[in-house]
Design a protein around this motif. Structure first.
Motif, PDB file in Angstrom:
ATOM      1  N   ASP A   1      57.733  63.837  13.699  1.00 45.93           N
ATOM      2  CA  ASP A   1      57.632  63.405  12.301  1.00 45.93           C
ATOM      3  C   ASP A   1      58.784  63.912  11.442  1.00 45.93           C
ATOM      4  O   ASP A   1      58.887  63.573  10.255  1.00 45.93           O
ATOM      5  CB  ASP A   1      56.289  63.815  11.692  1.00 45.93           C
ATOM      6  N   GLY A   2      59.673  64.719  12.041  1.00 49.41           N
ATOM      7  CA  GLY A   2      60.837  65.212  11.325  1.00 49.41           C
ATOM      8  C   GLY A   2      60.567  66.286  10.296  1.00 49.41           C
ATOM      9  O   GLY A   2      61.471  66.732   9.591  1.00 49.41           O
ATOM     10  N   ARG A   3      59.335  66.739  10.186  1.00 53.07           N
ATOM     11  CA  ARG A   3      58.976  67.677   9.116  1.00 53.07           C
ATOM     12  C   ARG A   3      59.139  69.142   9.520  1.00 53.07           C
ATOM     13  O   ARG A   3      59.035  70.033   8.676  1.00 53.07           O
ATOM     14  CB  ARG A   3      57.541  67.415   8.660  1.00 53.07           C
ATOM     15  N   THR A   4      59.398  69.386  10.804  1.00 51.36           N
ATOM     16  CA  THR A   4      59.618  70.750  11.287  1.00 51.36           C
ATOM     17  C   THR A   4      60.846  70.755  12.179  1.00 51.36           C
ATOM     18  O   THR A   4      61.010  69.865  13.021  1.00 51.36           O
ATOM     19  CB  THR A   4      58.408  71.260  12.079  1.00 51.36           C
ATOM     20  N   VAL A   5      61.704  71.739  12.007  1.00 46.03           N
ATOM     21  CA  VAL A   5      62.857  71.912  12.881  1.00 46.03           C
ATOM     22  C   VAL A   5      62.765  73.290  13.531  1.00 46.03           C
ATOM     23  O   VAL A   5      62.474  74.293  12.875  1.00 46.03           O
ATOM     24  CB  VAL A   5      64.187  71.747  12.107  1.00 46.03           C
ATOM     25  N   TYR A   6      62.962  73.312  14.845  1.00 49.54           N
ATOM     26  CA  TYR A   6      62.980  74.559  15.604  1.00 49.54           C
ATOM     27  C   TYR A   6      64.431  74.988  15.798  1.00 49.54           C
ATOM     28  O   TYR A   6      65.289  74.177  16.151  1.00 49.54           O
ATOM     29  CB  TYR A   6      62.329  74.373  16.976  1.00 49.54           C
ATOM     30  N   LEU A   7      64.693  76.269  15.579  1.00 50.32           N
ATOM     31  CA  LEU A   7      66.031  76.818  15.757  1.00 50.32           C
ATOM     32  C   LEU A   7      65.942  78.131  16.509  1.00 50.32           C
ATOM     33  O   LEU A   7      65.212  79.037  16.102  1.00 50.32           O
ATOM     34  CB  LEU A   7      66.701  77.048  14.396  1.00 50.32           C
TER      35      LEU A   7
ATOM     36  N   GLU B   1      64.588  84.932  19.389  1.00 45.27           N
ATOM     37  CA  GLU B   1      63.427  84.258  18.835  1.00 45.27           C
ATOM     38  C   GLU B   1      63.751  82.807  18.488  1.00 45.27           C
ATOM     39  O   GLU B   1      64.917  82.425  18.317  1.00 45.27           O
ATOM     40  CB  GLU B   1      62.912  84.978  17.581  1.00 45.27           C
ATOM     41  N   ILE B   2      62.688  82.005  18.416  1.00 41.11           N
ATOM     42  CA  ILE B   2      62.765  80.639  17.910  1.00 41.11           C
ATOM     43  C   ILE B   2      61.924  80.589  16.647  1.00 41.11           C
ATOM     44  O   ILE B   2      60.756  80.991  16.656  1.00 41.11           O
ATOM     45  CB  ILE B   2      62.241  79.619  18.935  1.00 41.11           C
ATOM     46  N   ARG B   3      62.522  80.106  15.567  1.00 41.54           N
ATOM     47  CA  ARG B   3      61.793  79.962  14.309  1.00 41.54           C
ATOM     48  C   ARG B   3      61.509  78.486  14.054  1.00 41.54           C
ATOM     49  O   ARG B   3      62.327  77.609  14.376  1.00 41.54           O
ATOM     50  CB  ARG B   3      62.570  80.546  13.136  1.00 41.54           C
ATOM     51  N   ALA B   4      60.349  78.211  13.482  1.00 44.27           N
ATOM     52  CA  ALA B   4      59.970  76.869  13.038  1.00 44.27           C
ATOM     53  C   ALA B   4      60.155  76.806  11.531  1.00 44.27           C
ATOM     54  O   ALA B   4      59.528  77.572  10.792  1.00 44.27           O
ATOM     55  CB  ALA B   4      58.534  76.570  13.418  1.00 44.27           C
TER      56      ALA B   4
ATOM     57  N   ILE C   1      63.394  65.678   5.327  1.00 44.92           N
ATOM     58  CA  ILE C   1      64.228  64.634   5.929  1.00 44.92           C
ATOM     59  C   ILE C   1      65.111  63.964   4.884  1.00 44.92           C
ATOM     60  O   ILE C   1      66.252  63.578   5.163  1.00 44.92           O
ATOM     61  CB  ILE C   1      63.349  63.572   6.626  1.00 44.92           C
ATOM     62  N   ALA C   2      64.621  63.841   3.653  1.00 45.79           N
ATOM     63  CA  ALA C   2      65.374  63.149   2.606  1.00 45.79           C
ATOM     64  C   ALA C   2      66.651  63.885   2.230  1.00 45.79           C
ATOM     65  O   ALA C   2      67.661  63.261   1.903  1.00 45.79           O
ATOM     66  CB  ALA C   2      64.500  62.947   1.380  1.00 45.79           C
ATOM     67  N   THR C   3      66.617  65.218   2.270  1.00 46.71           N
ATOM     68  CA  THR C   3      67.760  66.002   1.800  1.00 46.71           C
ATOM     69  C   THR C   3      68.449  66.817   2.889  1.00 46.71           C
ATOM     70  O   THR C   3      69.581  67.275   2.696  1.00 46.71           O
ATOM     71  CB  THR C   3      67.317  66.979   0.704  1.00 46.71           C
ATOM     72  N   GLY C   4      67.752  67.062   4.010  1.00 45.53           N
ATOM     73  CA  GLY C   4      68.293  67.934   5.035  1.00 45.53           C
ATOM     74  C   GLY C   4      68.136  69.405   4.726  1.00 45.53           C
ATOM     75  O   GLY C   4      68.733  70.262   5.388  1.00 45.53           O
ATOM     76  N   GLU C   5      67.305  69.715   3.737  1.00 44.33           N
ATOM     77  CA  GLU C   5      67.116  71.109   3.346  1.00 44.33           C
ATOM     78  C   GLU C   5      66.041  71.787   4.197  1.00 44.33           C
ATOM     79  O   GLU C   5      65.037  71.170   4.564  1.00 44.33           O
ATOM     80  CB  GLU C   5      66.708  71.193   1.872  1.00 44.33           C
ATOM     81  N   PHE C   6      66.256  73.081   4.473  1.00 46.66           N
ATOM     82  CA  PHE C   6      65.275  73.921   5.148  1.00 46.66           C
ATOM     83  C   PHE C   6      64.334  74.519   4.114  1.00 46.66           C
ATOM     84  O   PHE C   6      64.759  74.908   3.024  1.00 46.66           O
ATOM     85  CB  PHE C   6      65.961  75.060   5.910  1.00 46.66           C
ATOM     86  N   GLY C   7      63.050  74.608   4.486  1.00 46.00           N
ATOM     87  CA  GLY C   7      62.075  75.272   3.636  1.00 46.00           C
ATOM     88  C   GLY C   7      61.609  76.569   4.261  1.00 46.00           C
ATOM     89  O   GLY C   7      62.372  77.284   4.905  1.00 46.00           O
ATOM     90  N   GLY C   8      60.326  76.873   4.092  1.00 44.66           N
ATOM     91  CA  GLY C   8      59.765  78.092   4.651  1.00 44.66           C
ATOM     92  C   GLY C   8      59.820  78.101   6.163  1.00 44.66           C
ATOM     93  O   GLY C   8      59.919  77.044   6.811  1.00 44.66           O
TER      94      GLY C   8
END
Length: 307
Positions: free
Chosen positions: A162-168, A175-178, A183-190
């Motif tokens: 759904d594009g609402r979570t990115v794993y890095l 570690e891997i953070r979620a 999606i509209a802006t490409g900004e990361f949130g919490g």
């Protein structure tokens, strides 16, 4: 828990530091990089999982990642910035990032394309200095933005369906953070810690996701790729005959083969003798399918650092 064993691809020459396998659906090809050789490599993958190399292209002094571009070529994270590789193999530097690159003691590392067609690619210090890495975003207008700072080894990155979570993955922090993702802006949130592998067999390196939104991650030094559920439960392990498993991707016409890259980096003569397949690609059919790589949809003539 499911346990599988991957098969080495013997008809393709091993890389020095193989990384970042990616399925280019438009070309029906697998692309991956040899970071230390500064090369982009291409291969076909048959329905039966047979990998046949079809090309090798120089992309820079080091090449951290390759992703498909809408013009039929590829965008690379190379040296300390971004480079376009045309379909005929010509490499053109689009942007050298200020404060990054060999002179600054850093290089581009892993990267991927988000659901909107932006590219996100990270950096790391050549000596792996903690906190020296950053994550950059290339927008559809060609502007390049800093997304995150204070990473150590910015590594595998991928989005949920759904594009609402990115794993890095940050290999330095193991570690891997979620992260919440707009999606509209490409900004990361919490964000939250999805996996803490600091006390495990090896840190997380490259990763991908399957059609069930499970995470497949290569563990550097462990000779494994693991599958984790969205809740972080370990549900499958793929054994690989090379300790330095660096990344993985679903490939082939049915996207039903997992291709795994490996590396010879840091192996002494005895270790190389004990791991003759180090640096090779490995393949396994895991019983699930994945998604093709996203396609970069921004400009390929020039990029500019956002103010």
């Amino acid at each position: 828990m499911l346990t599988l064993t991957a098969t080495p691809v013997l008809d393709v020459e091993p890389a020095i530091h193989g990384e970042g396998p990616t399925w280019d659906a438009a070309r029906r090809e697998l692309v991956w990089v040899d970071i230390d050789a500064g090369q982009v490599r291409r291969a076909t993958v048959s329905p039966a999982g047979v990998v046949a190399e079809v090309g090798i292209h120089p992309g820079g002094g080091t090449v951290g990642f390759v992703v498909p571009s809408s013009d039929g070529g590829w965008l690379l994270g190379a040296d300390g910035g971004f480079t376009h590789l045309s379909a005929d193999g010509a490499a053109t530097v689009l942007l050298a990032l200020e404060g990054e690159g060999p002179a600054a003691g850093t290089r581009m590392n892993d990267g991927a394309v988000d659901p909107a067609g932006r590219v996100l690619g990270g950096t790391m210090a050549l000596d792996e200095t903690p906190g020296a890495g950053s994550l950059y975003r290339v927008d559809l207008d060609g502007s390049v933005h800093v997304v995150l700072r204070d990473l150590t080894i910015s590594n595998g990155i991928e989005w949920t369906a759904d594009g609402r979570t990115v794993y890095l993955a940050d290999s330095g922090a193991a570690e891997i953070r979620a992260h919440d993702y707009d999606i509209a802006t490409g900004e990361f949130g919490g964000s939250r810690v999805f996996l803490d592998l600091s006390s495990d067999d090896g840190p997380p390196d490259g990763l991908t996701m399957d059609d069930e939104d499970h995470v497949w991650v290569a563990l550097w030094g462990a000779g494994q790729v693991r599958r984790y559920s969205p809740a972080g439960e370990l549900v499958a392990v793929v054994r690989v005959g090379a300790a330095n498993t660096s990344s993985c991707a679903f490939a082939g016409p049915g996207l039903d083969h997992l291709v795994i890259s490996t590396s010879t980096q840091g192996l002494d003569e005895a270790a190389r003798a004990a791991q003759p397949d180090a640096g090779r690609l490995f393949v396994v059919r895991p019983g699930v399918t994945g998604r093709p790589a996203g396609v970069y949809r921004g400009p390929v003539d020039a990029l500019h650092r956002a103010e």
